[in-house]
Design an enzyme around this catalytic site. Structure first.
Site, PDB file in Angstrom:
ATOM      1  N   THR A   1      12.720  26.076  23.127  1.00 20.41           N
ATOM      2  CA  THR A   1      14.089  26.358  22.685  1.00 20.41           C
ATOM      3  C   THR A   1      15.083  26.146  23.823  1.00 20.41           C
ATOM      4  O   THR A   1      14.697  25.979  24.989  1.00 20.41           O
ATOM      5  CB  THR A   1      14.227  27.815  22.187  1.00 20.41           C
ATOM      6  OG1 THR A   1      14.106  28.693  23.310  1.00 20.41           O
ATOM      7  CG2 THR A   1      13.180  28.156  21.149  1.00 20.41           C
ATOM      8  N   CYS A   2      16.368  26.241  23.467  1.00 18.53           N
ATOM      9  CA  CYS A   2      17.409  26.017  24.469  1.00 18.53           C
ATOM     10  C   CYS A   2      17.828  27.306  25.157  1.00 18.53           C
ATOM     11  O   CYS A   2      18.912  27.373  25.740  1.00 18.53           O
ATOM     12  CB  CYS A   2      18.611  25.344  23.816  1.00 18.53           C
ATOM     13  SG  CYS A   2      18.251  23.632  23.444  1.00 18.53           S
ATOM     14  N   ASP A   3      17.012  28.338  25.047  1.00 14.94           N
ATOM     15  CA  ASP A   3      17.349  29.605  25.687  1.00 14.94           C
ATOM     16  C   ASP A   3      16.568  29.775  26.985  1.00 14.94           C
ATOM     17  O   ASP A   3      15.369  29.476  27.040  1.00 14.94           O
ATOM     18  CB  ASP A   3      17.011  30.760  24.727  1.00 14.94           C
ATOM     19  CG  ASP A   3      17.600  32.065  25.195  1.00 14.94           C
ATOM     20  OD1 ASP A   3      18.058  32.137  26.351  1.00 14.94           O
ATOM     21  OD2 ASP A   3      17.596  33.023  24.407  1.00 14.94           O
TER      22      ASP A   3
END
Ligand SMILES: Cc1ncc(COP(=O)(O)O)c(C=O)c1O
Length: 422
Positions: free
Chosen positions: A338-340
């Site tokens: 994910t982009c987290d």
């Protein structure tokens, strides 16, 4: 969350660290049919854990804590192996009923229930509930006055990873007042329940918890209560990255305590979760990207803390990553897709140099993993593939049932079919 079922020889059992339930060649073949990430479930590992509980704790009824993994295939596999299911909500008990568990074999152990949940559970026919505070008595009196109750007591345990007594369990000074209040309201408290905390690493806590329960039984007895039930909860650990005492060692200590402090004919229950669902599942992920950041290799894989590694956050768990590459081991960071930036699977594991496309196996990924996975950023949680040991399938009724009724996923490629037929 989809589950597929195929059949192949399952892997090794270990008394040290949890071992993958399949090897890399098998994982590679499976990945030709089922895109990574996926979880591989070995029924024989479940059967093994339950048989250890049975052997070392005869006379203690097993209620599988489905919160650890509510997968329906697991529930099917254990249906004829356990005495019942420990649920925390109406949602969980509804799944159990769909799978075919009778409400007589379901115990609702959430000490603080919302009214809708309690009402629905009573309508379902559930008869056993847990309390640990005065307020709950009012609810039970109104909505479940004829139920069997257990009073959950708090246990101090510095050697557990998830301290459930930080949230639940009556403190010693509150126990008799709660019991007396329940009695004055006409409720039927049948005994005591406890949980030493999840991923509890020292066997001795089971002995001291049971000894403490004996003290509470005696005090209650003096106050005119006759208890017939003791629920010793769950908490048995599995060996993620550190080798811990084995399940049989934990059970031996608990069994010694039960024999020393309680009569054989007491109604003994336990609610194990992790020791049943944890070791039977291996996660298969693939390296999808690579970078060097501040001189350290970063590997990006196709599952992360928003998926099956969610236990990294919720269960405070550090999972093992296994590569089949040789070469010197080096510090690296392994991150999810994910982009987290919180989505880091591992900061502190030494791995050989990996390539994009490599598979990684993570053993011991069954408990508190997929149960709390999300679809954040559009990444679906991994599906679970059930992998049978064919020799054992022919031997047991339970497995025959699964084979007859539920063998539904047929591998598409010839290579994967070869594994299935091996
Ligand atoms: C009431 C209760 N029983 C049983 C369990 C299962 O514990 P474990 O997975 O440590 O065996 C839990 C875990 O949270 C729990 O809250």
């Amino acid at each position: 969350m989809k589950t597929s079922i195929i059949s192949l020889e399952s892997g090794l059992l270990s008394n040290t660290l949890e071992q993958p339930v399949i090897n890399f060649a098998q994982a590679e073949l499976l990945s030709q049919t089922y895109p990574t990430p996926f979880l591989v479930l070995s029924p024989s590992r479940i059967i093994k854990s339950i048989s250890i509980l049975r052997e070392y704790l005869p006379g203690v009824k097993i209620f599988y804590a489905m919160k650890s993994n509510p997968n329906r295939e697991i529930l099917q596999i254990i249906k004829n192996l356990v005495d019942g299911i420990d649920v925390a909500s109406y949602g969980e008990s509804s799944i159990c009923q769909e799978v075919g568990f009778s409400s007589d074999n379901i115990i609702h152990t959430n000490p603080v229930k919302n009214e809708f949940d309690l009402e629905c559970s009573v309508k379902q026919g559930i008869k056993w509930f847990v309390i640990d505070n005065m307020e709950e008595i009012k609810k039970i009196k109104r909505l479940a006055p004829y139920s069997n109750l257990l009073l959950r007591i708090a246990i101090t345990n510095p050697h557990c990873i998830v301290n459930l007594s930080a949230k639940f369990g009556a403190q010693e000074r509150d126990i008799l007042p709660i019991l007396k209040k329940a009695r004055s309201e006409g409720l039927n408290v049948r005994g005591i329940s406890l949980h030493v905390g999840s991923q509890s690493t020292e066997p001795d806590i089971y002995y001291s918890a049971v000894k403490y329960a004996r003290k509470i039984f005696d005090e209650a007895n003096t106050a005119g209560f006759t208890f017939d039930t003791l629920d010793v909860g769950g908490g048995f650990p599995i060996s993620y990255r550190d080798a811990l005492p084995t399940l049989s060692q934990f059970c031996t200590v608990l069994g010694n305590g039960l024999r020393e402090f309680f009569p054989d004919d007491l109604n003994f229950l336990m609610e194990p979760g992790r020791c049943i669902s944890g070791g039977c599942i291996t996660l298969v992920t693939r390296v999808i990207g690579r970078a060097i950041r501040n001189g350290i290799p970063w590997y990006y894989i196709d599952d992360g803390v928003y998926g099956a590694f969610s236990g990294k956050l919720f269960d405070h768990c550090d999972y093992r990553l296994v590569s089949n590459r040789s070469g010197s081991l080096e510090e690296c960071v392994v991150a999810g897709p994910t982009c987290d930036s919180i989505d880091i699977v591992s900061h502190n594991q030494r791995l050989p140099q990996l390539e994009v496309g490599d598979l990684l196996l993570s053993p011991g990924m069954g408990a508190y993993t997929i149960a709390s996975a999300t679809s954040f950023n559009g990444f679906a949680p991994p599906r679970t593939i059930v992998v049978h040991n064919e020799n054992q399938i022919r031997g047991g009724n339970l497995n025959n049932k699964i084979i007859n009724g539920r063998l539904r996923a047929y591998p598409k490629t010839p290579a994967a079919r070869k594994v299935m037929n091996a």
